[in-house]
Design a protein around this motif. Structure first.
Motif, PDB file in Angstrom:
ATOM      1  N   SER A 281       0.851  -1.190   0.000  1.00  0.00           N
ATOM      2  CA  SER A 281       0.000   0.000   0.000  1.00  0.00           C
ATOM      3  C   SER A 281       0.879   1.230   0.000  1.00  0.00           C
ATOM      4  CB  SER A 281      -0.891  -0.009   1.231  1.00  0.00           C
ATOM      5  OG  SER A 281      -0.101   0.082   2.394  1.00  0.00           O
ATOM      6  N   PRO A 282       0.337   2.423  -0.343  1.00  0.00           N
ATOM      7  CA  PRO A 282       1.138   3.643  -0.369  1.00  0.00           C
ATOM      8  C   PRO A 282       1.698   3.999   0.993  1.00  0.00           C
ATOM      9  CG  PRO A 282      -0.921   3.929  -1.576  1.00  0.00           C
ATOM     10  CD  PRO A 282      -1.015   2.630  -0.881  1.00  0.00           C
ATOM     11  N   GLN A 283       1.032   3.594   2.082  1.00  0.00           N
ATOM     12  CA  GLN A 283       1.472   3.961   3.420  1.00  0.00           C
ATOM     13  C   GLN A 283       2.499   2.976   3.979  1.00  0.00           C
ATOM     14  OE1 GLN A 283      -2.043   4.257   5.794  1.00  0.00           O
ATOM     15  NE2 GLN A 283      -2.622   6.233   4.931  1.00  0.00           N
ATOM     16  N   GLN A 284       2.796   1.901   3.264  1.00  0.00           N
ATOM     17  CA  GLN A 284       3.690   0.866   3.789  1.00  0.00           C
ATOM     18  C   GLN A 284       5.086   1.398   4.127  1.00  0.00           C
ATOM     19  OE1 GLN A 284       2.642  -2.099   4.564  1.00  0.00           O
ATOM     20  NE2 GLN A 284       4.633  -2.700   5.373  1.00  0.00           N
ATOM     21  N   PRO A 285       5.739   2.243   3.260  1.00  0.00           N
ATOM     22  CA  PRO A 285       7.065   2.750   3.610  1.00  0.00           C
ATOM     23  C   PRO A 285       7.074   3.531   4.907  1.00  0.00           C
ATOM     24  CG  PRO A 285       6.604   3.083   1.280  1.00  0.00           C
ATOM     25  CD  PRO A 285       5.332   2.637   1.909  1.00  0.00           C
ATOM     26  N   ASN A 286       6.033   4.364   5.124  1.00  0.00           N
ATOM     27  CA  ASN A 286       5.965   5.134   6.357  1.00  0.00           C
ATOM     28  C   ASN A 286       5.820   4.220   7.562  1.00  0.00           C
ATOM     29  OD1 ASN A 286       6.131   7.511   4.917  1.00  0.00           O
ATOM     30  ND2 ASN A 286       3.889   7.687   4.709  1.00  0.00           N
ATOM     31  N   VAL A 287       4.967   3.192   7.461  1.00  0.00           N
ATOM     32  CA  VAL A 287       4.761   2.250   8.546  1.00  0.00           C
ATOM     33  C   VAL A 287       6.059   1.517   8.870  1.00  0.00           C
ATOM     34  CG1 VAL A 287       3.557   0.149   9.238  1.00  0.00           C
ATOM     35  CG2 VAL A 287       2.299   1.970   8.087  1.00  0.00           C
ATOM     36  N   THR A 288       6.763   1.084   7.761  1.00  0.00           N
ATOM     37  CA  THR A 288       8.017   0.373   7.962  1.00  0.00           C
ATOM     38  C   THR A 288       9.050   1.258   8.617  1.00  0.00           C
ATOM     39  OG1 THR A 288       7.529  -0.924   5.989  1.00  0.00           O
ATOM     40  CG2 THR A 288       9.786  -0.962   6.786  1.00  0.00           C
ATOM     41  N   SER A 289       9.118   2.528   8.167  1.00  0.00           N
ATOM     42  CA  SER A 289      10.069   3.464   8.757  1.00  0.00           C
ATOM     43  C   SER A 289       9.766   3.706  10.226  1.00  0.00           C
ATOM     44  CB  SER A 289      10.027   4.787   7.982  1.00  0.00           C
ATOM     45  OG  SER A 289      10.856   5.738   8.604  1.00  0.00           O
ATOM     46  N   PHE A 290       8.497   3.903  10.545  1.00  0.00           N
ATOM     47  CA  PHE A 290       8.110   4.109  11.939  1.00  0.00           C
ATOM     48  C   PHE A 290       8.410   2.883  12.785  1.00  0.00           C
ATOM     49  CE2 PHE A 290       4.864   3.789  15.301  1.00  0.00           C
ATOM     50  CZ  PHE A 290       5.168   4.958  16.007  1.00  0.00           C
ATOM     51  N   GLY A 291       8.138   1.683  12.202  1.00  0.00           N
ATOM     52  CA  GLY A 291       8.413   0.446  12.926  1.00  0.00           C
ATOM     53  C   GLY A 291       9.890   0.275  13.208  1.00  0.00           C
ATOM     54  N   ALA A 292      10.738   0.583  12.206  1.00  0.00           N
ATOM     55  CA  ALA A 292      12.184   0.454  12.396  1.00  0.00           C
ATOM     56  C   ALA A 292      12.674   1.423  13.460  1.00  0.00           C
ATOM     57  CB  ALA A 292      12.898   0.705  11.075  1.00  0.00           C
ATOM     58  N   THR A 293      12.129   2.636  13.458  1.00  0.00           N
ATOM     59  CA  THR A 293      12.514   3.625  14.481  1.00  0.00           C
ATOM     60  C   THR A 293      12.111   3.163  15.867  1.00  0.00           C
ATOM     61  OG1 THR A 293      12.202   5.402  12.860  1.00  0.00           O
ATOM     62  CG2 THR A 293      12.283   6.027  15.182  1.00  0.00           C
ATOM     63  N   THR A 294      10.895   2.609  15.976  1.00  0.00           N
ATOM     64  CA  THR A 294      10.418   2.123  17.269  1.00  0.00           C
ATOM     65  C   THR A 294      11.289   0.982  17.788  1.00  0.00           C
ATOM     66  OG1 THR A 294       8.163   2.685  16.600  1.00  0.00           O
ATOM     67  CG2 THR A 294       8.400   1.248  18.501  1.00  0.00           C
ATOM     68  N   VAL A 295      11.638   0.052  16.896  1.00  0.00           N
ATOM     69  CA  VAL A 295      12.493  -1.068  17.283  1.00  0.00           C
ATOM     70  C   VAL A 295      13.846  -0.557  17.771  1.00  0.00           C
ATOM     71  CG1 VAL A 295      13.718  -3.096  16.442  1.00  0.00           C
ATOM     72  CG2 VAL A 295      11.343  -2.708  15.767  1.00  0.00           C
ATOM     73  N   ALA A 296      14.405   0.421  17.057  1.00  0.00           N
ATOM     74  CA  ALA A 296      15.711   0.972  17.441  1.00  0.00           C
ATOM     75  C   ALA A 296      15.640   1.645  18.807  1.00  0.00           C
ATOM     76  CB  ALA A 296      16.183   1.967  16.379  1.00  0.00           C
ATOM     77  N   ILE A 297      14.568   2.419  19.056  1.00  0.00           N
ATOM     78  CA  ILE A 297      14.427   3.116  20.341  1.00  0.00           C
ATOM     79  C   ILE A 297      14.268   2.115  21.481  1.00  0.00           C
ATOM     80  CG2 ILE A 297      12.933   4.648  21.680  1.00  0.00           C
ATOM     81  CD1 ILE A 297      12.298   6.125  19.077  1.00  0.00           C
ATOM     82  N   ILE A 298      13.401   1.127  21.279  1.00  0.00           N
ATOM     83  CA  ILE A 298      13.162   0.127  22.323  1.00  0.00           C
ATOM     84  C   ILE A 298      14.428  -0.683  22.596  1.00  0.00           C
ATOM     85  CG2 ILE A 298      11.946  -2.041  22.795  1.00  0.00           C
ATOM     86  CD1 ILE A 298       9.444  -0.805  21.668  1.00  0.00           C
ATOM     87  N   THR A 299      15.177  -1.014  21.544  1.00  0.00           N
ATOM     88  CA  THR A 299      16.434  -1.746  21.723  1.00  0.00           C
ATOM     89  C   THR A 299      17.427  -0.927  22.535  1.00  0.00           C
ATOM     90  OG1 THR A 299      16.120  -2.934  19.638  1.00  0.00           O
ATOM     91  CG2 THR A 299      18.356  -2.851  20.531  1.00  0.00           C
ATOM     92  N   LEU A 300      17.533   0.363  22.203  1.00  0.00           N
ATOM     93  CA  LEU A 300      18.433   1.254  22.951  1.00  0.00           C
ATOM     94  C   LEU A 300      18.018   1.361  24.408  1.00  0.00           C
ATOM     95  CD1 LEU A 300      20.799   3.279  22.866  1.00  0.00           C
ATOM     96  CD2 LEU A 300      19.135   5.056  22.268  1.00  0.00           C
ATOM     97  N   GLU A 301      16.723   1.523  24.647  1.00  0.00           N
ATOM     98  CA  GLU A 301      16.225   1.621  26.028  1.00  0.00           C
ATOM     99  C   GLU A 301      16.460   0.328  26.802  1.00  0.00           C
ATOM    100  OE1 GLU A 301      12.486   4.747  25.408  1.00  0.00           O
ATOM    101  OE2 GLU A 301      12.160   2.581  25.365  1.00  0.00           O
ATOM    102  N   ALA A 302      16.217  -0.804  26.144  1.00  0.00           N
ATOM    103  CA  ALA A 302      16.380  -2.093  26.818  1.00  0.00           C
ATOM    104  C   ALA A 302      17.833  -2.326  27.218  1.00  0.00           C
ATOM    105  CB  ALA A 302      15.879  -3.222  25.918  1.00  0.00           C
ATOM    106  N   PHE A 303      18.761  -2.066  26.290  1.00  0.00           N
ATOM    107  CA  PHE A 303      20.168  -2.299  26.599  1.00  0.00           C
ATOM    108  C   PHE A 303      20.697  -1.294  27.618  1.00  0.00           C
ATOM    109  CE2 PHE A 303      19.965  -5.051  22.961  1.00  0.00           C
ATOM    110  CZ  PHE A 303      20.937  -6.000  23.201  1.00  0.00           C
ATOM    111  N   ALA A 304      20.235  -0.043  27.548  1.00  0.00           N
ATOM    112  CA  ALA A 304      20.643   0.947  28.546  1.00  0.00           C
ATOM    113  C   ALA A 304      20.122   0.558  29.929  1.00  0.00           C
ATOM    114  CB  ALA A 304      20.119   2.334  28.151  1.00  0.00           C
ATOM    115  N   GLY A 305      18.863   0.119  29.992  1.00  0.00           N
ATOM    116  CA  GLY A 305      18.293  -0.311  31.268  1.00  0.00           C
ATOM    117  C   GLY A 305      18.999  -1.535  31.823  1.00  0.00           C
TER     118      GLY A 305
END
Length: 308
Positions: A1-25
């Motif tokens: 769908s046209p919105q798929q790149p945005n969803v994927t980009s948002f998902g990748a950003t969320t994964v990166a943030i959560i990974t950073l938070e998890a390892f920092a914690g």
């Protein structure tokens, strides 16, 4: 769908943030555990506060590790949650460590309340005298309760597996995660009930402690008593208030995550997960800078790193 790149980009950003938070914690809580273990080896003993902090640091490190592994694999390989006995064990361990974290935090707040607060009630005085001998039993009870809930979570996951939960692998990971959250809703609900009980313990302890500290603070102000006593009371009140606010937000985020998972509102689930992963690390930092021994060790490590 046209919105798929945005969803994927948002998902990748969320994964990166959560990974950073998890390892920092994990790093921060492991640091607390290591410092206290070294002190334990040197002194051959730990006081009650250090025992709670040691177990809390270990529990939170394990909780973040298991949660991150579960989260990461649910994205890159969501099928693993439906392979026996992978999802059984992950659900059981994650629930165990979550409950352990919640109830040890509640024990820490109760300990501070009994140690610092001053009430003339005979029962309160009795608890204040006995709290040091009660701490090992409170911690043992917390772990037994967490283990019992973990076993229940294993049974729930096994029942779900018995229902032959199948889904299409062609879905994007947003849909897969929401479907996972839906099927594991009973486990989320179980964790929510435990969080509600521990939250009430924390709120009551914090309210009693703040009320106890507020009266002497007012007397110090009216008597023009400055010195370090008033500053210590103000620091204690700020620490308790910050913990109460953070714990309240954490509880609300957990409740809303359960609600949004049930309604399939995946974006909100991921946004709430960002705070839930940040809470153990941020609260650990507050505990470090409220503990003179841990704060001194951190400053010493930072000064060594700066020099190098």
């Amino acid at each position: 769908s046209p919105q798929q790149p945005n969803v994927t980009s948002f998902g990748a950003t969320t994964v990166a943030i959560i990974t950073l938070e998890a390892f920092a914690g994990m790093w921060i809580n492991t640091f607390i555990a290591c410092v206290l273990c070294i002190a334990w080896v040197k002194k051959k003993t730990l006081n009650s506060n250090e025992k709670i902090l040691l177990l809390l640091g270990c529990s939170r490190s394990c909780s973040l590790c298991v949660s991150w592994v579960n989260y990461f694999f649910s994205i890159i390989y969501p099928n693993h949650l439906y392979i026996y006995p992978t999802h059984h064990l992950l659900a059981s361990f994650q629930t165990f460590f979550n409950y352990s974290d919640l109830w040890i935090s509640a024990c820490l707040c109760v300990f501070y309340c009994l140690k610092i607060a001053n009430f003339r009630n005979s029962f309160f005085i009795y608890l204040k005298v006995k709290i040091d001998s009660m701490v090992p039993w409170l911690l043992l009870g917390s772990e037994i309760l967490a283990m019992a809930i973990g076993i229940i979570a294993y049974e729930i996951a096994e029942n779900l597996h018995g229902n032959n939960l199948n889904f299409t692998c062609q879905r994007n990971f947003w849909e897969v995660n929401i479907r996972i959250d839906k099927h594991f809703f009973p486990i989320y609900l179980l964790t929510g009930l435990g969080s509600a009980a521990s939250f009430m313990v924390v709120v009551l302890s914090a309210v009693f402690l703040l009320f106890s500290l507020w009266r002497p603070k007012c007397k110090m102000q009216t008597n023009s008593m400055k010195n370090l006593s008033m500053d210590a009371h103000i620091r204690a009140m700020k620490s308790i208030l910050s913990f109460l606010v953070m714990y309240s937000i954490n509880f609300l985020c957990l409740v809303f995550k359960i609600i949004y998972a049930k309604k399939h509102e995946n974006t909100n689930v991921f946004l709430l997960s960002i705070y839930l992963y940040a809470f153990p690390g941020v609260h650990a930092l507050i505990l470090i800078f409220c503990n003179p021994k841990l704060e001194k060790t951190v400053l010493r490590v930072l000064s060594c790193v700066k020099c190098k």
